[in-house]
Every structure is written in structure tokens, then in C-alpha cells.
Design a protein around this motif. Sequence first.
Motif, PDB file in Angstrom:
ATOM      1  N   GLN A   1      22.022 -14.724   5.694  1.00  0.00           N
ATOM      2  CA  GLN A   1      22.654 -14.953   6.981  1.00  0.00           C
ATOM      3  C   GLN A   1      22.681 -13.639   7.759  1.00  0.00           C
ATOM      4  O   GLN A   1      23.061 -12.592   7.219  1.00  0.00           O
TER       5      GLN A   1
ATOM      6  N   LEU B   1      15.295 -20.037   7.875  1.00  0.00           N
ATOM      7  CA  LEU B   1      16.017 -19.374   8.963  1.00  0.00           C
ATOM      8  C   LEU B   1      15.111 -19.127  10.159  1.00  0.00           C
ATOM      9  O   LEU B   1      15.485 -19.402  11.305  1.00  0.00           O
TER      10      LEU B   1
ATOM     11  N   SER C   1      19.555 -15.865  15.877  1.00  0.00           N
ATOM     12  CA  SER C   1      19.467 -15.604  14.442  1.00  0.00           C
ATOM     13  C   SER C   1      20.857 -15.569  13.815  1.00  0.00           C
ATOM     14  O   SER C   1      21.020 -15.900  12.634  1.00  0.00           O
ATOM     15  N   ILE C   2      21.866 -15.190  14.594  1.00  0.00           N
ATOM     16  CA  ILE C   2      23.250 -15.230  14.118  1.00  0.00           C
ATOM     17  C   ILE C   2      23.792 -16.653  14.215  1.00  0.00           C
ATOM     18  O   ILE C   2      24.386 -17.185  13.266  1.00  0.00           O
TER      19      ILE C   2
ATOM     20  N   MET D   1      20.775 -17.394  -0.658  1.00  0.00           N
ATOM     21  CA  MET D   1      21.179 -17.651   0.731  1.00  0.00           C
ATOM     22  C   MET D   1      21.111 -16.362   1.540  1.00  0.00           C
ATOM     23  O   MET D   1      21.338 -15.276   1.000  1.00  0.00           O
TER      24      MET D   1
ATOM     25  N   LYS E   1      24.192 -11.065  10.209  1.00  0.00           N
ATOM     26  CA  LYS E   1      25.581 -10.742  10.540  1.00  0.00           C
ATOM     27  C   LYS E   1      25.720  -9.985  11.860  1.00  0.00           C
ATOM     28  O   LYS E   1      26.712 -10.163  12.574  1.00  0.00           O
TER      29      LYS E   1
ATOM     30  N   VAL F   1      21.903  -8.111   7.478  1.00  0.00           N
ATOM     31  CA  VAL F   1      21.713  -9.424   6.876  1.00  0.00           C
ATOM     32  C   VAL F   1      22.418  -9.483   5.518  1.00  0.00           C
ATOM     33  O   VAL F   1      22.313  -8.544   4.716  1.00  0.00           O
ATOM     34  N   GLU F   2      23.109 -10.580   5.278  1.00  0.00           N
ATOM     35  CA  GLU F   2      23.669 -10.822   3.957  1.00  0.00           C
ATOM     36  C   GLU F   2      22.650 -11.622   3.145  1.00  0.00           C
ATOM     37  O   GLU F   2      22.246 -12.714   3.552  1.00  0.00           O
TER      38      GLU F   2
ATOM     39  N   GLY G   1      23.235 -19.464  11.524  1.00  0.00           N
ATOM     40  CA  GLY G   1      24.052 -19.564  10.315  1.00  0.00           C
ATOM     41  C   GLY G   1      23.283 -19.246   9.046  1.00  0.00           C
ATOM     42  O   GLY G   1      22.207 -18.635   9.076  1.00  0.00           O
ATOM     43  N   ALA G   2      23.832 -19.666   7.917  1.00  0.00           N
ATOM     44  CA  ALA G   2      23.229 -19.375   6.617  1.00  0.00           C
ATOM     45  C   ALA G   2      22.049 -20.299   6.349  1.00  0.00           C
ATOM     46  O   ALA G   2      22.044 -21.461   6.748  1.00  0.00           O
ATOM     47  N   ALA G   3      21.031 -19.756   5.677  1.00  0.00           N
ATOM     48  CA  ALA G   3      19.843 -20.537   5.325  1.00  0.00           C
ATOM     49  C   ALA G   3      19.426 -20.197   3.903  1.00  0.00           C
ATOM     50  O   ALA G   3      19.726 -19.112   3.389  1.00  0.00           O
TER      51      ALA G   3
ATOM     52  N   ARG H   1      14.441 -22.234  12.210  1.00  0.00           N
ATOM     53  CA  ARG H   1      15.540 -22.571  13.141  1.00  0.00           C
ATOM     54  C   ARG H   1      15.447 -21.730  14.408  1.00  0.00           C
ATOM     55  O   ARG H   1      15.595 -22.248  15.522  1.00  0.00           O
TER      56      ARG H   1
END
Length: 501
Positions: A3, A97, A85-86, A1, A5, A39-40, A89-91, A100
Motif C-alpha cells: 500500500q 495495484l 496510488s494512495i 500486501m 502511504k 510504500v508498506e 488502497g492495499a493490493a 487500479r
Amino acid sequence: MLQVKSIDIRLFNMQTRIPFRYGISTLLACPHLFLKLTVEVDGKIASGVSADHLPPKWFTKNPDSPFASDVDDMLAVIRHAADHSILAGAAATVYDLISRVYFEQKIWAKEKGYPPLLASFGTSLVERAIIEAVCRAKGINFSTAVRKNVLGVRFSGFADEHLMLDYQELGDTRPGGWLPAEPLQQTFARHTVGMVDYLTDAEIPAGERVNDGLPQSLESAIQYYGLTHFKLKAAGDVAKDLDRLGRIFALIRKHVRGEWAFTLDFNENFKQIGPFRELWEKLSADPLIKEQLTHLVFIEQPLHRDVALSAEVGKGLHAWADRPPIIIDESDGYAGAVLDALALGYAGTSHKNCKGIIKSIAAACIIAKRGQENPEKKFVISAEDLCNVGPVALLQDLAVAAALGIENVERNGHHYFKGLSMHSKKVQEQIMRHHGDLYRWQGGESVTGGSGERYPTMAVKGGRIDVGSVVAAPFGVGFELDVEEFTRLGDWKFEGVELRG
């Protein structure tokens, strides 16, 4: 995953060493933007940086808008894509991502009246930064990420309408099945000859001589870099083009030994296919031009983006049996543009990071497939430039071109800009420490900022550039750039940025 941040947008004004004329603009200076995303990635925090010029008139081709207004529009699409991009959410994957962001950007841009090419510019900067963050977090380079499909690219066969790609003929294949098994380690630098470029040193007025140790005219550039590949800007006027092309070919024949090649860029000079065909038939009938056509690789975007992908142009292309290979560039503003272009009779499209990386990967794959199925036809995925410079934009673009196997790439930033002289000593030394194959020192013994100035400039040797360090890096850049030395978006001022129409 993964996301996103946080986002950080920085700007830095740059001036050219010599003017660059393309299309309806002459570039003298422009803002250069850096986008940093935190990015996480699978629970690990990583950062990614992307960068690009904010070039006048290329994304909109509007001769009436002030350059400051054009920059405002570019900043608006970049901010919107970065903010979303924030919000996205998580992809599960980079592809999910970016899809979206791409679709949200597409809807928003249509409401605001921004053209697809401009909207995609914002999405592409987000895409590049996310890709770098993912590659750094996973400890892999870009080529590996593409070939092992770490990006999660899916071409077709999915009902989700919010996925970017719909390339049905690629089925459930993956990029690694179509691209070369290994990335390139070296590529030819295709040298741009702009519309106001001097062809010989003797033509340069005394007041316009740069005298910085780098070549200024085409003749001196051929000798200095050992050039063998060229991109020639054309005016779309028979008399002017015959005269200028004749002089250029004379210089090439005089100074280039062995194999050489050229492309022609008509920069959207035509609104109908008929007048372009008429011009081309007159040019190619000239004995001198006809003699050089065996060296022609392709013609780039002769038709204005408003009509280039129209049914009328397609009808004209299909009726022109002996047409030269023609590709789109500015018309390639949305994910399926290459499919539409191929159906109309074009030979392919161009890669530019500013138009989108996943989109270029898909285009390269579809062109590889068409080439396998139709070996008697010529299909093209090229690599073009918008005066790309380091320490980020140029390297990331080369990383993609190398991964896609594009053997000659238009590179002109090192010619129109004074290497990396505009950057700090810290950045210059980082570049030379990590990318000593791509860059070399130019000038004196130390970085002084004075007449004995020493700075990195791109190393073109025998017309080629080495990209081994670029390929080995996570995504082009072998170090984490500290963006703190550049100006925050909120503090940046539009000043010293000149445009000549």
C-alpha cells in the motif's frame, strides 16, 4: 500486501550541452522530475524513487501549445496517478495495484482529453517507484522479481476487467517462461544522430563548439566511444535523406571496423502509408542506401500516431510484401497496442520505461512467442531513449532492457547532456561508488564546478556499456537517492527552460 502511504514530487531544471532535434522539437533544456513513494510492503516500510525528463512535444505532438502548457499537462497526469496510488488502497501484488491506477488514470484522462501516451506517463512513474520499493523491501533485484513473478503479472484468463493485460494467447504462462534465463550484463549503445547534429568537427561553427572534452560531432563520437550501432533520424524527404544518410554511411564505413547496425526513425512524418512506401522505395533504390540495407535492424514509427494503428495502414502494410521491419513507438500508449500493431503487420514495438514496465514485459513475451511460432519472420522489441540520464531514470531503464534481453539500446542522454555535472558532489560520488562500471570520471582531479570540473559520464567502451551493477541493484539504482536536494513541486518555477520549434 502493499500500500502506498505517501508521495513526494521534486523537480530540477536541466540544460543540454548541445541541442537535440527530434520530431517537431529541439530540446535545449527541460525539467527533470523525481517521484518518491513511501510504500508498506508486507508490513515493512520502504521507499522507491522514479524519475524522468518532462520532454517537449513527445507525448502530445501538438505544435501549437506553449511548452509551459505541455509541462502543466505532464505534471497533471503525474499528480493524478500518484494521488490515486494512495486512494487505490492495499493490493496483493504490484500488478493489481498498478492495474487500479492504470484504469482510473485511463478514465480520468479520457474525460480531460489527455491522450493515452501522456496518461501512461503518469502511471509509469508510479509503477517504477512502487517496483523499486518492493524490490528494496524484499531484498531482490528487478530481474529476479520478473523471473519469479514477484510482481504478480497475469496475462489473461481472468474475468476482472480492471486488470491491465488481456493477452489471451499467453494463457496462464508467466514472464519467466518467455524471457531469457538471465539478464544481460552488457549491451550495445545505439547512438542517436539527431536532425541538427553535426556529422564532422569541421562543420561546427566556432561559436557552437562545446569544448568540454566530450565528442560533439558524429565522427568524433564514433572514434571516442568506438560506436557500432546507430539510430538515424530521417526527415521524410527523399533529397534530404539521401544526402544526409549518404554522408553518415560514408563516416561509418570510414571509422567502424567489423559488424555494425542502424535503425531509422521517421518520427511520425507521414499521415498515409502510400507516401511512406513511395519514399522508402526511392531511398532503397539508391545504390549507396541499398548497399547498407543489410545493416538495417528496423524502421521506427514512420506513421503519425493518429493513423498508425488504423485499418487503412494495416491494409497497406499487408499489401507491401517486401516491406522492411517497421515498429511502433509513439503509438504504443495503451496496454494492448502491441497486439493491435502486430495484427496490422508491424514487426513489434519499443520499450521505454515512460510507457510502462509491465506493458513492456508483456510485449517482450508476446514477441518472443510470435518469434518461436514464426521463425521465418522478424519480430522486434527494441529499447529507445528520450535523453535518459542518471542518477535514476537511465539506470532503471537499463535494468528493464537487460531483464528483457534487449541487446542494443538507444542511449543519447550522455551525448546531449554533460554527464551528471548538473548534480551535487554527493550524488556524483554515490553514482561512482555504486556504478563504476556504467560511469567513469570525466575531467579534472576533483569536483570544483569550474573549468577543471570533474563529473561522471556514461562509460561507453567499444560501443558497449556494462550494466552489471544496474542489474544487481534492487531496481537499477544501487543506493537510496535523497530527493531533498531537489525542489518541491509547490516551490518549483518554470524558468530557464527553452524550447526551439
